[in-house]
Design a protein around this motif. Structure first.
Motif, short mmCIF file in Angstrom:
data_model
loop_
_atom_site.label_atom_id
_atom_site.label_comp_id
_atom_site.label_asym_id
_atom_site.label_seq_id
_atom_site.Cartn_x
_atom_site.Cartn_y
_atom_site.Cartn_z
N PRO A 251 0.81 -1.23 0.00
CA PRO A 251 0.00 0.00 0.00
C PRO A 251 0.84 1.27 0.00
CG PRO A 251 -0.75 -1.56 1.67
CD PRO A 251 0.56 -2.07 1.17
N ALA A 252 0.24 2.33 -0.50
CA ALA A 252 0.93 3.63 -0.54
C ALA A 252 1.26 4.12 0.87
CB ALA A 252 0.04 4.65 -1.26
N LYS A 253 0.38 3.84 1.83
CA LYS A 253 0.63 4.25 3.22
C LYS A 253 1.89 3.58 3.76
CE LYS A 253 -2.36 2.79 6.35
NZ LYS A 253 -1.68 1.97 7.39
N LEU A 254 2.08 2.32 3.44
CA LEU A 254 3.26 1.59 3.89
C LEU A 254 4.52 2.11 3.20
CD1 LEU A 254 3.87 -0.84 5.78
CD2 LEU A 254 3.78 -2.30 3.76
N GLU A 255 4.37 2.49 1.95
CA GLU A 255 5.51 2.95 1.14
C GLU A 255 6.16 4.20 1.73
OE1 GLU A 255 8.08 3.02 -2.27
OE2 GLU A 255 6.69 1.48 -1.57
N ARG A 256 5.41 5.02 2.45
CA ARG A 256 5.95 6.26 2.99
C ARG A 256 7.05 6.03 4.01
NH1 ARG A 256 2.87 10.61 1.60
NH2 ARG A 256 0.82 10.16 0.72
#
Length: 506
Positions: A251-256
């Protein structure tokens, strides 16, 4: 079920025969008890052995703690006479522990205490699946508890956490403040289930300063310095492939916080190859999958509900778990937490049963009631950790167990059982609250020196808490104010009975 009933009847006959051999003076009582027990099982079936007897066992523990045998209301345990509280079933053994009016004997027979607990609790966790209706009831309770969890101050439901606001958050915010005294004597109910205190500003400040010291001494969380790995449990989006490092989603949230190029591949070369391969990316998703609710057999009364995390979340949660375990030695509460060893709690519980120096506290559905509201305040001095917790936290749970409950649900709790972060985070949170309660009860300044000193008297293993007796009522009230629920039937601060981490001590 009939085969289980037959098996358990044989087990209880054998236990009663063994007791009669060890103590011949109880032989007549054991023969009578065997006959009564057979009759009760014939009328009430397997639940009598697996639900009713354990309920009486729990009541027995509490009576040992308060020093008086009270009426339990459990079927099959009515008093043998109107002037007595001693049950008819196992009467001979009860009278070795309590006198005829129910007062705990000064010379209580510890062998009979052991016999009674073996008989009452022996069938509690026999591996029998509970009914569908019991499972559905627990699923409904899961959602009901989650709806009652306090909403966070930060935007945990969004992909990017607005972390700049975290330093303004405090334990004493909003409705936790009260001008009333710390404890209101009128808040104790008729059953003496524990006090409902009013939290004052001074206590709130002590808790917040304690949390700030601990979270700041952890140091900054650098994701690349800690080990990621796969956990032992099931995952929500596992593929039936031989290569477990083929993540189906990132997920994009994890990517941060955890870039896929660094955490999803052995090296950058593999990442570049993956980017160039359309077939490898054909089924890949960058949205956040939901965790999956699973019912794990526990007792006949109902299952334990956990949530299988998405693969990528579980992978990165392990690095936070490693950080919290590895950085513990730098904090002033390092003496209070032993992540891989329950024997510290067990030994202190045994000692406390002799000295009454400590109370053992158990929480009901601790992980289901731990809020993001509390987590963000406990760790506010460590924004890097809060960002990582937010990034790896699964926001949704999918329910495939009970069609009458919501299928998809946005979680308000910090994390379900099943997340690798749940156990270490709640250990830190409950330890901080326990140590702060000791500091406040003794009017000690909140310093690293004093915090280190009191931490030697506190032990926490998940939601099993052992705290000095002069602070246990304070801590119970604090936990209640923060949305947590003390399990009064398994919390012991008086008498000689203590329980922690599976050890029952008298």
């Amino acid at each position: 079920m009939k085969s289980y009933v037959t098996y358990l009847q044989g087990l209880y006959d054998a236990m009663l025969s063994n007791i009669a051999e060890l103590d011949p003076t109880l032989r007549r009582d054991c023969l009578r008890d065997s006959s009564r027990l057979l009759s009760l099982v014939e009328h009430r079936g397997l639940p009598y052995l697996m639900v009713d007897l354990p309920a009486m066992g729990k009541h027995f523990d509490k009576c040992l703690s308060i020093g008086h045998l009270t009426a339990s209301g459990v079927a099959g345990f009515r008093p043998y006479s109107k002037r007595s509280t001693i049950p008819r079933l196992f009467k001979g053994m009860w009278l070795r522990v309590f006198d005829d009016v129910g007062v705990l004997r000064a010379d209580a027979d510890t062998a009979c205490i052991r016999y009674l607990r073996q008989l009452l609790l022996g069938a509690k966790k026999v591996k029998v699946a509970c009914s569908d209706s019991s499972t559905w009831e627990h699923v409904n309770e899961f959602f009901q508890v989650d709806r009652e969890v306090r909403s966070p101050s930060l935007n945990w439901d969004e992909d990017e956490l607005r972390i700049d606001d975290i330093h303004d958050l405090r334990i004493g915010d909003h409705d936790l403040l009260s001008p009333a005294p710390l404890f209101d004597p009128h808040c104790i109910d008729d059953q003496q289930r524990g006090p409902s205190p009013s939290l004052d500003q001074g206590f709130a400040d002590v808790v917040q300063r304690t949390a700030d010291i601990v979270s700041s001494t952890l140091g900054r969380f650098e994701p690349t310095e800690w080990r990621t790995k796969h956990g032992p449990g099931a995952v929500a989006d596992g593929r039936h492939t031989n290569y477990k490092y083929d993540f189906p989603a990132w997920p994009a949230k994890l990517e941060r916080v955890f870039p896929m190029s660094e955490f999803g591949f052995a090296n950058y070369s593999h990442w570049v190859e993956w980017l160039a391969s359309k077939s490898s990316r054909s089924s890949f998703r960058n949205h956040e999958p939901a965790s999956k609710m699973i019912a794990v057999p526990k007792t006949l009364r109902g299952p334990r509900l956990i949530a299988a995390e998405p693969t990528s979340h579980q992978w990165c949660q392990q690095s936070i778990k490693d950080f919290l375990a590895g950085s513990l030695r730098h904090t002033p509460i390092r003496h209070s937490i032993h992540f891989r060893d329950q024997s510290y709690n067990q030994e202190l519980a045994r000692i406390a049963s002799h000295t009454q120096s400590h109370a053992t506290i158990d929480l009901s559905s601790a992980s289901d009631r731990l809020s993001c509201w509390l987590v963000e305040r406990i760790f506010r001095r460590n924004p890097s950790l809060v960002e990582a917790l937010h990034a790896s936290r699964t926001r949704w749970v999918v329910n495939t167990i009970d069609e009458h409950s919501p299928r998809y649900h946005v979680l308000r709790k910090f994390a379900c059982m099943g997340s690798a972060c749940t156990f270490p985070v709640q250990s830190y949170v409950f330890c901080i609250l326990a140590c702060a309660s000791v500091l406040y009860s003794r009017r000690l300044p909140v310093t690293i020196k004093h915090l280190t000193r009191v931490s030697r008297e506190v032990l926490v293993f998940g939601d099993d808490i052992i705290v000095p007796s002069d602070a246990w009522e304070l801590l119970q009230g604090l936990l209640g104010h923060l949305g947590l629920k003390v399990n009064q039937s398994k919390t012991f601060g008086t008498g000689k009975f203590r329980e922690s981490c599976g050890l029952d001590a008298y």
